[in-house]
Design a protein around this motif. Structure first.
Motif, PDB file in Angstrom:
ATOM      1  N   ILE A   1     101.109  34.644  82.761  1.00 20.42           N
ATOM      2  CA  ILE A   1     101.249  35.905  83.486  1.00 20.42           C
ATOM      3  C   ILE A   1     101.373  35.637  84.983  1.00 20.42           C
ATOM      4  O   ILE A   1     102.168  36.278  85.679  1.00 20.42           O
ATOM      5  CB  ILE A   1     100.060  36.847  83.186  1.00 20.42           C
ATOM      6  CG1 ILE A   1     100.128  37.280  81.730  1.00 20.42           C
ATOM      7  CG2 ILE A   1     100.053  38.052  84.115  1.00 20.42           C
ATOM      8  CD1 ILE A   1      98.933  38.073  81.253  1.00 20.42           C
ATOM      9  N   THR A   2     100.609  34.669  85.476  1.00 16.08           N
ATOM     10  CA  THR A   2     100.677  34.310  86.895  1.00 16.08           C
ATOM     11  C   THR A   2     102.067  33.794  87.254  1.00 16.08           C
ATOM     12  O   THR A   2     102.637  34.181  88.282  1.00 16.08           O
ATOM     13  CB  THR A   2      99.603  33.267  87.240  1.00 16.08           C
ATOM     14  OG1 THR A   2      98.321  33.794  86.896  1.00 16.08           O
ATOM     15  CG2 THR A   2      99.628  32.916  88.710  1.00 16.08           C
ATOM     16  N   PHE A   3     102.639  32.950  86.405  1.00 16.09           N
ATOM     17  CA  PHE A   3     103.989  32.448  86.658  1.00 16.09           C
ATOM     18  C   PHE A   3     105.028  33.562  86.586  1.00 16.09           C
ATOM     19  O   PHE A   3     105.983  33.579  87.355  1.00 16.09           O
ATOM     20  CB  PHE A   3     104.358  31.320  85.696  1.00 16.09           C
ATOM     21  CG  PHE A   3     103.728  30.009  86.041  1.00 16.09           C
ATOM     22  CD1 PHE A   3     103.636  29.579  87.359  1.00 16.09           C
ATOM     23  CD2 PHE A   3     103.225  29.186  85.053  1.00 16.09           C
ATOM     24  CE1 PHE A   3     103.052  28.377  87.681  1.00 16.09           C
ATOM     25  CE2 PHE A   3     102.640  27.969  85.370  1.00 16.09           C
ATOM     26  CZ  PHE A   3     102.552  27.569  86.685  1.00 16.09           C
ATOM     27  N   MET A   4     104.828  34.510  85.684  1.00 16.50           N
ATOM     28  CA  MET A   4     105.734  35.654  85.598  1.00 16.50           C
ATOM     29  C   MET A   4     105.656  36.486  86.873  1.00 16.50           C
ATOM     30  O   MET A   4     106.682  36.928  87.396  1.00 16.50           O
ATOM     31  CB  MET A   4     105.394  36.516  84.379  1.00 16.50           C
ATOM     32  CG  MET A   4     106.277  37.725  84.257  1.00 16.50           C
ATOM     33  SD  MET A   4     107.991  37.289  83.995  1.00 16.50           S
ATOM     34  CE  MET A   4     108.035  37.251  82.242  1.00 16.50           C
TER      35      MET A   4
ATOM     36  N   PHE B   1      93.330  33.355  91.558  1.00 20.03           N
ATOM     37  CA  PHE B   1      92.218  32.416  91.712  1.00 20.03           C
ATOM     38  C   PHE B   1      91.677  31.914  90.379  1.00 20.03           C
ATOM     39  O   PHE B   1      90.496  31.645  90.217  1.00 20.03           O
ATOM     40  CB  PHE B   1      91.098  33.038  92.559  1.00 20.03           C
ATOM     41  CG  PHE B   1      90.275  32.022  93.289  1.00 20.03           C
ATOM     42  CD1 PHE B   1      90.837  31.264  94.276  1.00 20.03           C
ATOM     43  CD2 PHE B   1      88.952  31.826  92.964  1.00 20.03           C
ATOM     44  CE1 PHE B   1      90.098  30.319  94.957  1.00 20.03           C
ATOM     45  CE2 PHE B   1      88.198  30.874  93.631  1.00 20.03           C
ATOM     46  CZ  PHE B   1      88.767  30.124  94.630  1.00 20.03           C
ATOM     47  N   THR B   2      92.565  31.817  89.402  1.00 22.41           N
ATOM     48  CA  THR B   2      92.204  31.280  88.103  1.00 22.41           C
ATOM     49  C   THR B   2      93.463  30.788  87.404  1.00 22.41           C
ATOM     50  O   THR B   2      94.567  31.221  87.732  1.00 22.41           O
ATOM     51  CB  THR B   2      91.489  32.327  87.230  1.00 22.41           C
ATOM     52  OG1 THR B   2      91.095  31.710  86.001  1.00 22.41           O
ATOM     53  CG2 THR B   2      92.384  33.505  86.941  1.00 22.41           C
ATOM     54  N   PHE B   3      93.261  29.895  86.455  1.00 24.12           N
ATOM     55  CA  PHE B   3      94.374  29.434  85.637  1.00 24.12           C
ATOM     56  C   PHE B   3      94.260  29.977  84.213  1.00 24.12           C
ATOM     57  O   PHE B   3      94.906  29.493  83.300  1.00 24.12           O
ATOM     58  CB  PHE B   3      94.432  27.909  85.609  1.00 24.12           C
ATOM     59  CG  PHE B   3      94.796  27.306  86.935  1.00 24.12           C
ATOM     60  CD1 PHE B   3      96.063  27.458  87.460  1.00 24.12           C
ATOM     61  CD2 PHE B   3      93.855  26.594  87.666  1.00 24.12           C
ATOM     62  CE1 PHE B   3      96.399  26.915  88.686  1.00 24.12           C
ATOM     63  CE2 PHE B   3      94.189  26.043  88.891  1.00 24.12           C
ATOM     64  CZ  PHE B   3      95.451  26.205  89.393  1.00 24.12           C
ATOM     65  N   ALA B   4      93.426  31.003  84.016  1.00 23.47           N
ATOM     66  CA  ALA B   4      93.178  31.541  82.689  1.00 23.47           C
ATOM     67  C   ALA B   4      94.454  32.107  82.057  1.00 23.47           C
ATOM     68  O   ALA B   4      94.784  31.789  80.930  1.00 23.47           O
ATOM     69  CB  ALA B   4      92.100  32.618  82.758  1.00 23.47           C
ATOM     70  N   ASN B   5      95.164  32.938  82.742  1.00 23.33           N
ATOM     71  CA  ASN B   5      96.417  33.524  82.230  1.00 23.33           C
ATOM     72  C   ASN B   5      97.587  32.992  83.053  1.00 23.33           C
ATOM     73  O   ASN B   5      98.281  33.749  83.711  1.00 23.33           O
ATOM     74  CB  ASN B   5      96.360  35.045  82.303  1.00 23.33           C
ATOM     75  CG  ASN B   5      95.326  35.627  81.386  1.00 23.33           C
ATOM     76  OD1 ASN B   5      95.139  35.130  80.283  1.00 23.33           O
ATOM     77  ND2 ASN B   5      94.651  36.674  81.836  1.00 23.33           N
TER      78      ASN B   5
END
Length: 168
Positions: free
Chosen positions: A139-142, A132-136
Motif C-alpha cells: 500500500i505504501t508503494f502504491m 513509519f512502518t513496513f507493515a503494509n
C-alpha cells in the motif's frame, strides 16, 4: 528567471498548494505537491547551504499549514540535498555548470527526467516518513507511485503554463 519573478512564482505555488491542492481528497493514496517546483528551478550555482535552508523553510511552511509535524520539511530538505547529484545524473556535466535556473533549461527531455526523479525521491521520503512502518509496504508503494504520478503531472502543467510560456 530573476529574483522577483522567482518569488512571485513561489507565492503562487504556495497559494495553489495550501488553498486548493491540500484540500483535494483522493482517499489517502494521493498527495499532490506542486510547491517542490520552487526547489527544482533554483539556480544550480546557488550555495548548497542556501538551497538546503530554502527547502527546509518551504517544507516547514507546508508542515505548519497542514499540521504534519515535519515530514514535508524532511522530504524537501532531502530533495535539496540530492538535487546536485540528480542534476549531474540526468544531464552531462558541462551544461549543468553553465545553467542558471529555468532560464537556461532548454532541453525538454532532460527537464522531464530530472523532475520525475526528483518528485519520486521526494514522495518516497514523504510517504515513508508518514507511514513509519513496513507493515503494509504494498500500500505504501502504491501511495508513492500514485502521488508521484499526480504531482508530476501538476508540476508539469504549472511549469508549462506559468513559467516556460513566459520565458519565450
Amino acid at each position: 528567471m530573476n529574483g522577483a519573478k522567482y518569488w512571485i512564482h513561489v507565492v503562487c505555488l504556495f497559494i495553489i498548494q495550501l488553498t486548493i491542492l491540500d484540500n483535494i481528497q483522493l482517499h489517502s493514496y494521493v498527495y499532490i505537491n506542486i510547491y517542490i517546483l520552487a526547489i527544482l528551478v533554483l539556480p544550480y550555482g546557488m550555495k548548497k547551504l542556501t538551497v538546503l535552508f530554502l527547502a527546509f523553510l518551504f517544507g516547514l511552511i507546508v508542515d505548519v499549514a497542514n499540521n504534519t509535524m515535519g515530514i514535508h520539511a524532511a522530504a524537501t530538505t532531502f530533495l535539496a540535498y540530492i538535487r546536485p547529484r540528480l542534476l549531474q545524473l540526468t544531464f552531462n556535466r558541462e551544461p549543468v555548470d553553465e545553467m542558471e535556473g529555468t532560464h537556461k533549461m532548454r532541453n525538454l527531455g532532460w527537464f522531464l527526467k530530472y523532475t520525475s526523479f526528483s518528485v519520486l525521491a521526494y514522495n518516497v521520503v514523504l510517504i515513508l516518513a508518514e507511514a513509519f512502518t513496513f507493515a503494509n509496504i504494498n500500500i505504501t508503494f502504491m501511495r508513492i507511485l500514485c502521488s508521484s504520478i499526480v504531482s508530476y503531472v501538476f508540476i508539469l502543467l504549472y511549469y508549462f503554463i506559468a513559467i516556460k510560456k513566459k520565458q519565450e
